[in-house]
Write a protein that holds these residues in place. Structure first.
Motif, short mmCIF file in Angstrom:
data_model
loop_
_atom_site.label_atom_id
_atom_site.label_comp_id
_atom_site.label_asym_id
_atom_site.label_seq_id
_atom_site.Cartn_x
_atom_site.Cartn_y
_atom_site.Cartn_z
N ALA B 131 0.87 -1.18 -0.01
CA ALA B 131 0.04 0.00 0.02
C ALA B 131 1.00 1.21 -0.18
N SER B 132 2.00 1.28 0.77
CA SER B 132 3.02 2.28 0.62
C SER B 132 3.44 2.60 -0.85
N LYS B 133 3.84 1.61 -1.45
CA LYS B 133 4.23 1.62 -2.76
C LYS B 133 3.18 2.19 -3.78
N GLN B 134 2.04 1.74 -3.74
CA GLN B 134 0.85 2.26 -4.54
C GLN B 134 0.43 3.60 -4.11
N SER B 135 0.67 4.25 -2.90
CA SER B 135 0.50 5.66 -2.48
C SER B 135 1.54 6.48 -2.51
N ARG B 136 2.65 5.87 -3.17
CA ARG B 136 3.77 6.60 -3.28
C ARG B 136 4.40 7.34 -2.25
N ARG B 137 4.39 6.52 -1.08
CA ARG B 137 5.02 6.99 0.23
C ARG B 137 6.34 6.87 0.25
N ALA B 138 7.07 7.36 1.12
CA ALA B 138 8.69 7.25 1.57
C ALA B 138 8.60 6.15 2.71
N VAL B 139 7.56 6.08 3.21
CA VAL B 139 7.46 5.59 4.50
C VAL B 139 6.78 4.10 4.46
N VAL B 140 7.23 2.99 5.03
CA VAL B 140 6.36 1.78 5.17
C VAL B 140 5.91 2.00 6.75
N PRO B 141 4.83 1.82 6.78
CA PRO B 141 4.08 1.77 8.19
C PRO B 141 4.77 0.46 8.76
N GLN B 142 5.01 0.57 10.18
CA GLN B 142 5.24 -0.80 10.82
C GLN B 142 3.91 -1.02 11.36
N VAL B 143 3.71 -2.57 11.46
CA VAL B 143 2.64 -2.97 11.96
C VAL B 143 3.03 -3.83 13.24
N LEU B 144 2.75 -3.33 14.29
CA LEU B 144 3.17 -3.73 15.67
C LEU B 144 2.31 -4.92 16.30
N ALA B 145 2.82 -5.90 16.88
CA ALA B 145 2.08 -7.04 17.44
C ALA B 145 1.32 -6.63 18.62
N PRO B 146 0.28 -7.18 18.86
CA PRO B 146 -0.63 -6.59 19.94
C PRO B 146 -0.17 -6.61 21.34
N ILE B 147 -0.74 -5.60 22.02
CA ILE B 147 -0.31 -5.35 23.33
C ILE B 147 -1.72 -4.88 23.94
N SER B 148 -1.80 -4.87 25.26
CA SER B 148 -3.19 -4.49 25.64
C SER B 148 -3.37 -3.02 25.97
N LEU B 149 -4.57 -2.76 26.04
CA LEU B 149 -4.68 -1.28 26.12
C LEU B 149 -4.05 -0.35 27.17
N THR B 150 -3.86 -1.08 28.18
CA THR B 150 -3.18 -0.42 29.21
C THR B 150 -1.86 -0.49 29.02
N GLU B 151 -1.37 -1.21 28.25
CA GLU B 151 0.25 -1.14 27.90
C GLU B 151 0.44 -0.11 26.94
N PHE B 152 -0.62 0.29 26.04
CA PHE B 152 -0.38 1.53 25.10
C PHE B 152 -0.22 2.78 25.65
N ALA B 153 1.25 3.09 25.36
CA ALA B 153 1.55 4.58 25.47
C ALA B 153 1.67 5.35 24.47
#
Lengths: 237, 237
Positions: B131-153
């Protein structure tokens, strides 16, 4: 009042339901005397009480009208170029959730198709009906058979999603009249097509500097309108 | 300069490409001396010239840096509850088009799953790359493994899509720091979960009075941010 919402052909003092709806009420374990909501798919919604409930039929009596709180002050129309495969279903579903009253299919120079089969159009209408129910709207958006871009006429404002445009929808959006948004096919509208729309008074607006797929642009633009939010404005009399 | 964009591991004065990339250049009928773009998936992008081109390898020389014009001034993060089936792929794809730098998967009380397989996480990373390539972005977003809502900072602002909220994102959005958006699972976040986030400084925002599916809400909210647009603001030094 339960959360149950039943679609009826019209809101009348006494409403006779057929076997399918009666079975639905049974499945939900509703009983005579219970109150639910009825809506006609045109924006009218009201409370209704179950007066009779048998195996193959049910009778409801009309209660007080409920305002269509989930609706925009004037109708919101999405005009979208014909897209391949299931993409149109995805767009119709999301557009319904985001409040459109009407989806007008368009044939444009670079559209993926020049026409749409009757079966497919019917399927899109069903998608709109299901999505309307799920998003608890009183209106089922109409899905209108494709017309050409030049045939497309609109009332109020028209916002055309146009990559590279400097226009922003936010300062322009005005709910004093109907709002229309238009998004192109994969590959975009031609500059002649955009030029023609602008000459007729449309506003070209950007969705940022990235290239969006044809099925993402309408959801993003309608999302912006929903997030910006003027549904709370007083409705026209 | 051609429209071609090639991902490289790093932007160095001389970049050696393997057989796959060399074949890609051949397919595009590029020749020695042609100029294309290279990007590292971390936001750096530059012009590069083809210095050598053989059947199984190619060498590029680095040209001038190109600014990541398609990027937000600070990173944009989507935190999204685990969803069933292919819904996460659809969300990652659209979120990438709409400019996120990171997708943080979340386990919430009503999330459709408590974990995600390594294969599926890898597949989401590939969706982000395409999708990054198709939308001509210079950044490929990281997809980060799940954490709990309380861990999310989070750093900067966090906007939580919350049905029934009176908050609107538009007057609050401020690109002087990173922006984060969070959307819940089918059935929503619990009020305890929302309360916990608000106590930690999050803003609850509405996407209108209708019920959105869990996979529509992030696209609508990110669409609003893209349409509102502050990508043109000066970047932090």
């Amino acid at each position: 009042m339960t959360d149950t919402r039943i679609r009826v052909s019209a809101l009348t003092p006494r409403m006779d339901l057929g076997p399918r709806e009666a079975r639905h009420l049974h499945v939900l374990r509703l009983k005579v005397g219970d109150v639910l909501r009825v809506f006609d798919g045109q924006g009218a919604e009201a409370a209704a009480q179950i007066a009779q409930l048998e195996a193959g039929r049910a009778v409801l009596t009309l209660g007080e009208a409920v305002s269509g709180a989930a609706e925009t002050p004037f109708p919101l129309t999405l005009a979208v170029a014909l897209l391949k495969g299931d993409k149109l279903s995805d767009v119709v579903r999301a557009a319904t959730e985001l409040g459109v009253a009407r989806v007008q299919l368009l044939v444009t120079a670079r559209a993926d198709a020049r026409e749409i089969g009757a079966q497919k159009l019917l399927r899109l209408a069903r998608v709109a009906e299901e999505a309307s129910k799920q998003s608890r709207r009183a209106v089922v958006p109409q899905v209108l058979a494709p017309i050409s871009l030049t045939e497309f006429a609109w009332e109020g404002q028209l916002f055309v999603a146009q990559p590279g445009s400097q226009g922003r929808i936010m300062p322009l959006l005005d709910w004093a009249a109907p709002v229309n948004v238009l998004t192109g096919p994969e590959g975009g509208l031609t500059s002649a097509e955009v030029g023609g729309l602008l000459e007729r008074g449309a506003h070209a607006v950007t969705l940022g500097p990235r290239v969006l797929r044809a099925e993402t642009a309408p959801v993003a633009l309608l999302g912006a309108i929903a997030a910006f939010g003027q549904e709370d404005q007083p409705r026209p009399a």
